[in-house]
Scaffold this active site. Sequence first.
Site, short mmCIF file in Angstrom:
data_model
loop_
_atom_site.label_atom_id
_atom_site.label_comp_id
_atom_site.label_asym_id
_atom_site.label_seq_id
_atom_site.Cartn_x
_atom_site.Cartn_y
_atom_site.Cartn_z
N GLU A 1 18.08 53.05 37.86
CA GLU A 1 19.03 52.29 38.77
C GLU A 1 19.91 52.93 39.26
O GLU A 1 20.20 52.77 40.49
CB GLU A 1 19.23 50.93 38.14
CG GLU A 1 19.92 49.84 39.09
CD GLU A 1 21.34 50.20 39.39
OE1 GLU A 1 21.96 49.62 40.24
OE2 GLU A 1 22.15 51.07 38.33
N ASP B 1 19.27 53.16 32.07
CA ASP B 1 19.99 54.19 32.38
C ASP B 1 21.38 54.24 32.52
O ASP B 1 21.89 53.21 32.98
CB ASP B 1 19.31 55.04 33.49
CG ASP B 1 19.34 54.30 34.80
OD1 ASP B 1 19.22 53.18 34.76
OD2 ASP B 1 19.36 54.79 35.89
#
Length: 343
Positions: A131, A70
């Site tokens: 994350e 991400d």
Amino acid sequence: MLGLIETLVNIDSGSYIKEGIDKVGNVLSGEYAKIGFETEVHEQQKLGNNLLIRHPEAVNPEILLIAHMDTVFGEGTVAGRPFSREGDYAYGPGVIDMKASHATTLYALKALMESGSEAFKNVELVLNTDEEIGSIASRELIEQVAKTKKYALILEPAQNGHLVSERKGGGKYFLKVHGKSAHAGIEPENGINVNVGLISGGTSVNTIAPFAEAAIDVRIETWEDGDTVDSAIKEICSYSEIPGTRLELTGNITRPVWNLTAEAEALIAIITEEGQKNGLELLHEKSGGGSDANLTSFAGIPSIDGLGPVGADAHQESEYLYIPSLAERTLLLANVIERLSSK
């Protein structure tokens, strides 16, 4: 490698863009399949699917590699500034944090296989999807996989070319304020809510918001700091001093503090020795930002971060990758995996 990075960068994969993250995951699982690795998909309903990757001949692999898929950028960012290259630098959303790391990780394993080394069978990879928002949904998978590992190598980008050996802990809180709507010009006295700070909410620019929400980021140096801050925030938000409003607080300390241990220092020594063999003088430093190394270290696994390529300006429009670092960081990772597998 640059071709793969360009493909990944040109996919919008902000933490809440499930379709984009899953597209990144499909590209990477396809690349790993080409070299014989198998992917176990851990599906999620709202966030992107987490991936657990290992070679079918791997038996009790000792090394955990973690790289997140991400980014912090929203839908449509790629359309405005897709991957680009200028001389020794490449640009684009997430190019250094951390899509370039996926290329160096894949090619490090390719290098091991092509050299005849069996060390590629000693690794297991977690490619997670959240994350940037604290790894809340992937934490359980990371901690579960880490239990059986001797080492954790986190592929966040190198800060100024340095390894990362410690990080602050942190947490996120979300405060919702329920109030009463009213016209801001005609009857503001009938509206009740907050109207300062970094918040979201409201229905129109000339209406007092019936609802507002504030996101609160917390960074801590010690667990004691975390307890203190957590207690203070919950006490402050336990009641409202403004009649007619109701407060709703969620969140907590999500990332434990990561402090340097003797075991991690021994791991740093190995990594720096391997770097010196190829002309890299590697230093290590503490970072104020969190990463998945906070989780693996908390699980008791010697962990080192910053093993990705070199770049800077993460989370900004000027984010860049220093292209010459791709080959040297790929070689470093391959040699470290080989060294740790021969111990």
